[in-house]
Design a protein around this motif. Structure first.
Motif, PDB file in Angstrom:
ATOM      1  N   ASP A 251       0.842  -1.196   0.000  1.00 52.52           N
ATOM      2  CA  ASP A 251       0.000   0.000   0.000  1.00 52.52           C
ATOM      3  C   ASP A 251       0.873   1.241   0.000  1.00 52.52           C
ATOM      4  N   PRO A 252       0.345   2.345  -0.531  1.00 49.35           N
ATOM      5  CA  PRO A 252       1.076   3.613  -0.403  1.00 49.35           C
ATOM      6  C   PRO A 252       1.185   4.019   1.067  1.00 49.35           C
ATOM      7  N   THR A 253       2.352   4.485   1.464  1.00 50.84           N
ATOM      8  CA  THR A 253       2.555   4.846   2.866  1.00 50.84           C
ATOM      9  C   THR A 253       1.765   6.096   3.231  1.00 50.84           C
ATOM     10  N   ILE A 254       1.802   7.098   2.381  1.00 47.68           N
ATOM     11  CA  ILE A 254       1.102   8.356   2.670  1.00 47.68           C
ATOM     12  C   ILE A 254      -0.292   8.260   2.066  1.00 47.68           C
ATOM     13  N   SER A 255      -1.158   7.488   2.721  1.00 51.32           N
ATOM     14  CA  SER A 255      -2.534   7.332   2.276  1.00 51.32           C
ATOM     15  C   SER A 255      -3.322   6.765   3.439  1.00 51.32           C
ATOM     16  N   ALA A 256      -4.608   6.674   3.239  1.00 48.50           N
ATOM     17  CA  ALA A 256      -5.449   6.150   4.306  1.00 48.50           C
ATOM     18  C   ALA A 256      -5.151   4.693   4.580  1.00 48.50           C
ATOM     19  N   SER A 257      -4.897   3.913   3.525  1.00 47.66           N
ATOM     20  CA  SER A 257      -4.648   2.492   3.722  1.00 47.66           C
ATOM     21  C   SER A 257      -3.234   2.238   4.205  1.00 47.66           C
ATOM     22  N   GLY A 258      -2.268   2.989   3.694  1.00 46.24           N
ATOM     23  CA  GLY A 258      -0.891   2.758   4.102  1.00 46.24           C
ATOM     24  C   GLY A 258      -0.651   3.081   5.559  1.00 46.24           C
TER      25      GLY A 258
ATOM     26  N   ALA B 175      -8.424   5.512   0.188  1.00 44.87           N
ATOM     27  CA  ALA B 175      -9.251   5.204   1.345  1.00 44.87           C
ATOM     28  C   ALA B 175      -9.649   3.741   1.407  1.00 44.87           C
ATOM     29  N   GLN B 176      -9.362   2.990   0.367  1.00 45.44           N
ATOM     30  CA  GLN B 176      -9.689   1.565   0.388  1.00 45.44           C
ATOM     31  C   GLN B 176      -8.683   0.830   1.268  1.00 45.44           C
ATOM     32  N   LEU B 177      -9.181   0.140   2.258  1.00 40.52           N
ATOM     33  CA  LEU B 177      -8.323  -0.512   3.225  1.00 40.52           C
ATOM     34  C   LEU B 177      -8.045  -1.964   2.879  1.00 40.52           C
ATOM     35  N   PHE B 178      -9.004  -2.641   2.277  1.00 43.80           N
ATOM     36  CA  PHE B 178      -8.855  -4.068   2.032  1.00 43.80           C
ATOM     37  C   PHE B 178      -9.772  -4.469   0.878  1.00 43.80           C
TER      38      PHE B 178
ATOM     39  N   ILE C 267      -8.448  -0.682  24.096  1.00 43.28           N
ATOM     40  CA  ILE C 267      -8.210   0.733  23.775  1.00 43.28           C
ATOM     41  C   ILE C 267      -8.938   1.584  24.810  1.00 43.28           C
ATOM     42  N   ARG C 268      -8.189   2.337  25.603  1.00 40.88           N
ATOM     43  CA  ARG C 268      -8.774   3.125  26.695  1.00 40.88           C
ATOM     44  C   ARG C 268      -8.809   4.618  26.419  1.00 40.88           C
ATOM     45  N   VAL C 269      -7.982   5.080  25.493  1.00 41.69           N
ATOM     46  CA  VAL C 269      -7.871   6.514  25.249  1.00 41.69           C
ATOM     47  C   VAL C 269      -8.280   6.791  23.805  1.00 41.69           C
ATOM     48  N   GLY C 270      -9.091   7.831  23.607  1.00 47.76           N
ATOM     49  CA  GLY C 270      -9.476   8.228  22.263  1.00 47.76           C
ATOM     50  C   GLY C 270     -10.621   7.386  21.728  1.00 47.76           C
ATOM     51  N   ALA C 271     -10.773   7.475  20.425  1.00 48.04           N
ATOM     52  CA  ALA C 271     -11.873   6.751  19.781  1.00 48.04           C
ATOM     53  C   ALA C 271     -11.506   5.287  19.580  1.00 48.04           C
ATOM     54  N   ARG C 272     -12.532   4.452  19.546  1.00 43.69           N
ATOM     55  CA  ARG C 272     -12.336   3.032  19.275  1.00 43.69           C
ATOM     56  C   ARG C 272     -13.591   2.494  18.604  1.00 43.69           C
TER      57      ARG C 272
ATOM     58  N   SER D   5     -10.540  10.782   7.337  1.00 45.53           N
ATOM     59  CA  SER D   5      -9.248  11.042   7.978  1.00 45.53           C
ATOM     60  C   SER D   5      -8.137  10.314   7.236  1.00 45.53           C
ATOM     61  N   LEU D   6      -7.003  11.013   7.036  1.00 51.23           N
ATOM     62  CA  LEU D   6      -5.833  10.378   6.443  1.00 51.23           C
ATOM     63  C   LEU D   6      -4.990   9.656   7.488  1.00 51.23           C
ATOM     64  N   LYS D   7      -5.303   9.828   8.752  1.00 51.84           N
ATOM     65  CA  LYS D   7      -4.601   9.113   9.804  1.00 51.84           C
ATOM     66  C   LYS D   7      -5.381   7.850  10.155  1.00 51.84           C
ATOM     67  N   PRO D   8      -4.687   6.813  10.554  1.00 45.93           N
ATOM     68  CA  PRO D   8      -5.407   5.566  10.870  1.00 45.93           C
ATOM     69  C   PRO D   8      -6.219   5.703  12.146  1.00 45.93           C
ATOM     70  N   LEU D   9      -7.383   5.109  12.131  1.00 43.85           N
ATOM     71  CA  LEU D   9      -8.198   5.062  13.325  1.00 43.85           C
ATOM     72  C   LEU D   9      -7.660   3.983  14.272  1.00 43.85           C
ATOM     73  N   ALA D  10      -7.917   4.136  15.541  1.00 41.69           N
ATOM     74  CA  ALA D  10      -7.399   3.193  16.528  1.00 41.69           C
ATOM     75  C   ALA D  10      -7.993   1.804  16.293  1.00 41.69           C
ATOM     76  N   GLY D  11      -7.123   0.810  16.172  1.00 37.68           N
ATOM     77  CA  GLY D  11      -7.580  -0.562  15.952  1.00 37.68           C
ATOM     78  C   GLY D  11      -7.941  -0.888  14.527  1.00 37.68           C
ATOM     79  N   GLU D  12      -7.700   0.053  13.622  1.00 33.23           N
ATOM     80  CA  GLU D  12      -8.053  -0.188  12.220  1.00 33.23           C
ATOM     81  C   GLU D  12      -7.185  -1.269  11.589  1.00 33.23           C
ATOM     82  N   ASP D  13      -5.891  -1.297  11.939  1.00 32.92           N
ATOM     83  CA  ASP D  13      -5.001  -2.310  11.383  1.00 32.92           C
ATOM     84  C   ASP D  13      -5.381  -3.711  11.862  1.00 32.92           C
ATOM     85  N   VAL D  14      -5.905  -3.808  13.088  1.00 34.36           N
ATOM     86  CA  VAL D  14      -6.348  -5.114  13.597  1.00 34.36           C
ATOM     87  C   VAL D  14      -7.543  -5.613  12.792  1.00 34.36           C
ATOM     88  N   LEU D  15      -8.482  -4.737  12.501  1.00 36.25           N
ATOM     89  CA  LEU D  15      -9.663  -5.130  11.725  1.00 36.25           C
ATOM     90  C   LEU D  15      -9.292  -5.532  10.306  1.00 36.25           C
TER      91      LEU D  15
END
Length: 340
Positions: free
Chosen positions: A61-68, A136-139, A173-178, A234-244
């Motif tokens: 995946d591209p590093t500077i992207s939603a999926s990367g 923005a396509q993750l998978f 995940i205790r801090v921020g969005a989840r 968001s261009l930054k990853p959401l918390a736990g997004e890589d796990v999903l």
């Protein structure tokens, strides 16, 4: 001493395009190592296979992207063998990747060995994402067919998603969005919602949309609540997004095992045609001396020993066994009284 702040500045003045290949936590033993073996601790009654043999599938995946950025989590892993092969293909320019690209490689579950066409398809997909901006396509996983899309959607929404959301990686995940819950939208779409607490109010900051089609399953990042200021993706990853995303790759394999989807048929490569060996005609330079006797032609029915007057030998008796002469009768045994 002026220390360069980036890799491009250390190599040149910026005119040289440098391609970056990033990876996660490395695992695996190189094949050149004396400890290289498919089994952990050697062959046993219940063998345990190393991860480099069960996680051969890759995703670029591209590093500077939603999926990367989603793949660059702390739990992302990359096989040394896959990273080495990808680096060799990028360096030899056999991968369809533009110079100066910044990509990220992660390893996924899969036991099939990737060939040149698989690597080319993965790099082409990454190149298309960078050129089209569809980051923005993750998978996405492609099947031969999905017999019942609504049934697969129900399984994702009611079985797979709740089980993943209850795992420690997500629930811890205790801090921020989840990610909080998953819901079915329409007949072929599942929505996973990220929320966080702001002034004792739950605010939706982002979503993951899982779409089921007749031949694929895809996930992409969606916007949150526009009234709360989260209307853009968001261009930054959401918390736990890589796990999903990693668990979604496992879900695709489970869907094939449960009969919810059909595995794409492997394309058979055409067999190479055998090379034709041309036998050279032998050339002789021997010069015959004297008269040359012409070779006799093929034998005809009029030639042979019968026509020359030869007769067949006398017939022999066949099939009769020669009787052996009768054996002489055994002499009568002398009685014990003869010696008295």
């Amino acid at each position: 001493v002026d220390i360069p702040s980036s890799l491009e500045a250390a190599i040149g003045d910026g005119a040289l395009k440098v391609t970056k290949l990033r990876h996660g936590e490395l695992f695996g033993i190189p094949e050149s190592s004396p400890e290289a073996s498919p089994f952990v601790g050697g062959p046993r009654r219940d063998p345990q296979i190393r991860d480099e043999y069960t996680m051969r599938s890759v995703r670029v995946d591209p590093t500077i992207s939603a999926s990367g950025t989603a793949m660059m989590g702390s739990t992302t892993r990359s096989s040394r063998l896959a990273v080495g092969e990808a680096a060799a293909r990028v360096a030899s320019k056999s991968a369809p990747l533009e110079e100066g690209s910044d990509v990220f490689l992660t390893s996924l579950n899969g036991v099939d060995i990737l060939d040149s066409s698989d690597w080319s398809d993965e790099f082409k997909r990454c190149e298309e994402m960078m050129s089209s901006g569809a980051g923005a396509q993750l998978f996405k996983e492609t099947f031969e067919s999905v017999p019942d899309t609504e049934r697969l959607t129900d399984w994702i929404a009611t079985k797979w998603a709740p089980a993943v959301l209850r795992t420690y990686d997500i629930a811890g995940i205790r801090v921020g969005a989840r990610p909080v819950y998953a819901s079915k939208i329409g007949e072929t779409t599942v929505e996973i919602t990220w929320q966080k607490l702001v002034d004792f109010q739950s605010v939706t900051v982002g979503k993951m949309l899982i779409e089921i089609s007749d031949d694929s399953i895809a996930a992409k990042r969606g916007p949150g609540d526009a009234s709360a200021g989260y209307g853009s993706i968001s261009l930054k990853p959401l918390a736990g997004e890589d796990v999903l995303v990693r668990r979604l790759a496992d879900a695709a394999s489970q869907a094939i095992e449960k009969g919810l989807a059909k595995k794409p048929a492997a394309t058979k490569k055409p067999k190479p045609e055998p090379k034709k060996v041309v036998v050279a005609t032998p050339v002789t330079t021997t010069v015959s001396s004297g008269d040359v006797v012409q070779a006799k032609g093929p034998a005809s029915l009029e030639s042979g020993p019968r026509t020359a007057g030869a007769r067949r030998s006398s017939e022999r008796a066949r099939g009769k066994r020669r009787k052996s002469p009768p054996k002489p009768a055994a002499a009568a045994e002398e009685s014990s009284d003869a010696f008295q």
